[in-house]
Design a protein around this motif. Structure first.
Motif, PDB file in Angstrom:
ATOM      1  N   SER A   1       0.831  -1.204   0.000  1.00 27.33           N
ATOM      2  CA  SER A   1       0.000   0.000   0.000  1.00 27.33           C
ATOM      3  C   SER A   1       0.865   1.253   0.000  1.00 27.33           C
ATOM      4  CB  SER A   1      -0.921   0.002   1.226  1.00 27.33           C
ATOM      5  OG  SER A   1      -1.811  -1.087   1.182  1.00 27.33           O
ATOM      6  N   TRP A   2       1.949   1.211   0.748  1.00 29.14           N
ATOM      7  CA  TRP A   2       2.864   2.359   0.816  1.00 29.14           C
ATOM      8  C   TRP A   2       3.481   2.638  -0.544  1.00 29.14           C
ATOM      9  CZ3 TRP A   2       3.887   6.663   2.888  1.00 29.14           C
ATOM     10  CH2 TRP A   2       5.167   7.219   2.959  1.00 29.14           C
ATOM     11  N   GLN A   3       3.879   1.586  -1.276  1.00 27.79           N
ATOM     12  CA  GLN A   3       4.456   1.773  -2.602  1.00 27.79           C
ATOM     13  C   GLN A   3       3.440   2.363  -3.569  1.00 27.79           C
ATOM     14  OE1 GLN A   3       5.763  -2.241  -3.311  1.00 27.79           O
ATOM     15  NE2 GLN A   3       7.802  -1.893  -2.422  1.00 27.79           N
ATOM     16  N   ARG A   4       2.189   1.924  -3.485  1.00 27.78           N
ATOM     17  CA  ARG A   4       1.154   2.466  -4.377  1.00 27.78           C
ATOM     18  C   ARG A   4       0.871   3.931  -4.071  1.00 27.78           C
ATOM     19  NH1 ARG A   4      -0.942  -2.896  -3.858  1.00 27.78           N
ATOM     20  NH2 ARG A   4      -2.202  -2.307  -2.044  1.00 27.78           N
ATOM     21  N   VAL A   5       0.851   4.276  -2.795  1.00 29.32           N
ATOM     22  CA  VAL A   5       0.593   5.669  -2.423  1.00 29.32           C
ATOM     23  C   VAL A   5       1.723   6.579  -2.898  1.00 29.32           C
ATOM     24  CG1 VAL A   5       0.423   7.249  -0.449  1.00 29.32           C
ATOM     25  CG2 VAL A   5      -0.932   5.152  -0.483  1.00 29.32           C
ATOM     26  N   LEU A   6       2.973   6.147  -2.719  1.00 30.98           N
ATOM     27  CA  LEU A   6       4.103   6.949  -3.190  1.00 30.98           C
ATOM     28  C   LEU A   6       4.086   7.081  -4.711  1.00 30.98           C
ATOM     29  CD1 LEU A   6       7.188   5.943  -1.008  1.00 30.98           C
ATOM     30  CD2 LEU A   6       6.213   8.210  -1.270  1.00 30.98           C
ATOM     31  N   ALA A   7       3.750   5.990  -5.407  1.00 24.83           N
ATOM     32  CA  ALA A   7       3.651   6.052  -6.865  1.00 24.83           C
ATOM     33  C   ALA A   7       2.561   7.031  -7.282  1.00 24.83           C
ATOM     34  CB  ALA A   7       3.370   4.666  -7.436  1.00 24.83           C
ATOM     35  N   ALA A   8       1.434   7.020  -6.571  1.00 29.99           N
ATOM     36  CA  ALA A   8       0.345   7.941  -6.889  1.00 29.99           C
ATOM     37  C   ALA A   8       0.774   9.388  -6.678  1.00 29.99           C
ATOM     38  CB  ALA A   8      -0.877   7.619  -6.024  1.00 29.99           C
ATOM     39  N   ALA A   9       1.515   9.649  -5.609  1.00 29.70           N
ATOM     40  CA  ALA A   9       2.006  11.004  -5.354  1.00 29.70           C
ATOM     41  C   ALA A   9       2.934  11.458  -6.484  1.00 29.70           C
ATOM     42  CB  ALA A   9       2.729  11.056  -4.016  1.00 29.70           C
ATOM     43  N   ALA A  10       3.781  10.549  -6.964  1.00 28.38           N
ATOM     44  CA  ALA A  10       4.725  10.898  -8.031  1.00 28.38           C
ATOM     45  C   ALA A  10       4.016  11.132  -9.365  1.00 28.38           C
ATOM     46  CB  ALA A  10       5.769   9.793  -8.177  1.00 28.38           C
ATOM     47  N   LEU A  11       2.929  10.400  -9.606  1.00 27.22           N
ATOM     48  CA  LEU A  11       2.234  10.474 -10.887  1.00 27.22           C
ATOM     49  C   LEU A  11       1.035  11.415 -10.851  1.00 27.22           C
ATOM     50  CD1 LEU A  11       2.283   6.666 -11.786  1.00 27.22           C
ATOM     51  CD2 LEU A  11       3.770   8.455 -12.696  1.00 27.22           C
ATOM     52  N   ALA A  12       0.884  12.149  -9.782  1.00 29.82           N
ATOM     53  CA  ALA A  12      -0.305  12.977  -9.607  1.00 29.82           C
ATOM     54  C   ALA A  12      -0.488  13.991 -10.727  1.00 29.82           C
ATOM     55  CB  ALA A  12      -0.245  13.693  -8.262  1.00 29.82           C
TER      56      ALA A  12
END
Length: 334
Positions: A23-34
């Motif tokens: 979940s942490w990896q997905r959240v960080l990826a989402a922040a980067a791709l926002a």
């Protein structure tokens, strides 16, 4: 936005929907791709928040929850093209408010800060804070409180835009900043940390989290300038200049070569914090030197103070580091 590194390829869009990603990896990826992939990224943050119950499953999940709230709130206040109705935005923001109220009511101790029992998984084994945590009943972890304060600030902004009742948030926000300064500001060291870290610990240390309150805009400008001087102290400097090694997770003042890992996420939080107070030159140095390590070694989880790869049990590339590389490339917006 394409990643800067070419040695290892990680597709962060795939990470968003990967069943094997944390979940942490997905959240960080989402922040980067926002910015570049806002719809998928926003959906990831939305699903993370809507799947969370009012009661966090464990203390470790708080860091991820706060980071999700920070980025969700920033997106709904800065990105008008998000394909989500006002009712849906209000529903999720109301859920964030409910989570905030529960956490504030059930985790806040007598000193006004969050008291947790678990060790945030973002830190690595061997961290001297872990030994202090083991000696205490509950732990006012700096990073957890820093992210909670920043999440509260972002929720106040988003809640104000969408006409939610944010009065209790403002009161709680001001209280936490006051309590954080009262408990952790150390006039002798010019950062946020307890005297016990230098006097009662078997191995005295300075910890990078003592500078991360800059990320949440907790210190006054005067305190921030003292923190900058702490960061630029010769104990952090190498003879050939000022590389990212001065941003290792911890440093033993009597043995500057005895440091913890250089963690890209912590360095990114520090760089954002430095920019918050217009310390642009130092922020850019943290950015450039951290990216240099990533370009040299690829997406490793952490690095040593000599610029090598931090020993790890796995050689798998780190999606977290891939996300931080992109966040560094767009960090002016944070």
């Amino acid at each position: 936005m394409q990643p800067l590194t070419t040695t290892i390829d990680i597709d962060l869009k795939t990470v968003l929907t990967s069943e094997t990603a944390t979940s942490w990896q997905r959240v960080l990826a989402a922040a980067a791709l926002a910015s570049d992939d806002s719809e998928k990224a926003f959906k990831t943050l939305q699903e993370t928040l809507t799947s969370a119950t009012a009661t966090p499953p464990n203390d470790e999940s708080l860091v991820m929850l706060f980071f999700t709230m920070i980025n969700f709130c920033r997106m709904v206040t800065t990105n008008p093209k998000i394909a989500l109705s006002s009712d849906d935005k209000n529903e999720i923001l109301s859920l964030c408010l409910a989570q905030y109220n529960f956490i504030f009511d059930h985790y806040t101790s007598d000193d006004g800060l969050l008291q947790t029992q678990a060790w945030p998984s973002i830190f690595m084994d061997g961290d001297p804070l872990l030994k202090i945590k083991e000696q205490e009943n509950g732990f006012s972890d700096l990073l957890t409180n820093i992210l909670f304060i920043r999440a509260t600030a972002e929720l106040i902004k988003a809640g104000g835009v969408h006409k939610l009742n944010i009065a209790p948030l403002i009161e709680g926000y001001e209280l936490m900043i006051y309590c954080f300064n009262e408990k952790y500001w150390n006039e002798n060291t010019g950062n946020y940390q307890r005297d016990s870290w230098l006097t009662d610990s078997p191995t005295p240390f300075f910890h990078l989290t003592g500078l991360l309150p800059l990320y949440a805009k907790i210190p006054t400008q005067e305190k921030a300038e003292a923190m900058l001087q702490h960061l630029l102290h010769p104990r952090y400097l190498e003879k050939d200049g000022m590389p990212a090694y001065f941003c290792a997770a911890w440093v033993q003042p009597d043995h500057p070569s005895s440091t913890g890992p250089i963690q890209p996420l912590l360095n990114w939080l520090l760089a954002i914090g430095l920019r918050n107070y217009d310390f642009v030159v130092t922020a850019d140095q943290v950015k450039s030197e951290t990216l240099a390590l990533i370009r040299k070694h690829g997406y490793c989880a952490a690095f040593t103070n000599l610029g090598d790869v931090w020993p790890s049990q796995t050689n798998e590339p780190s999606p977290e580091t891939a996300a931080i590389e992109i966040l560094f490339a767009q960090y002016l917006r944070h």
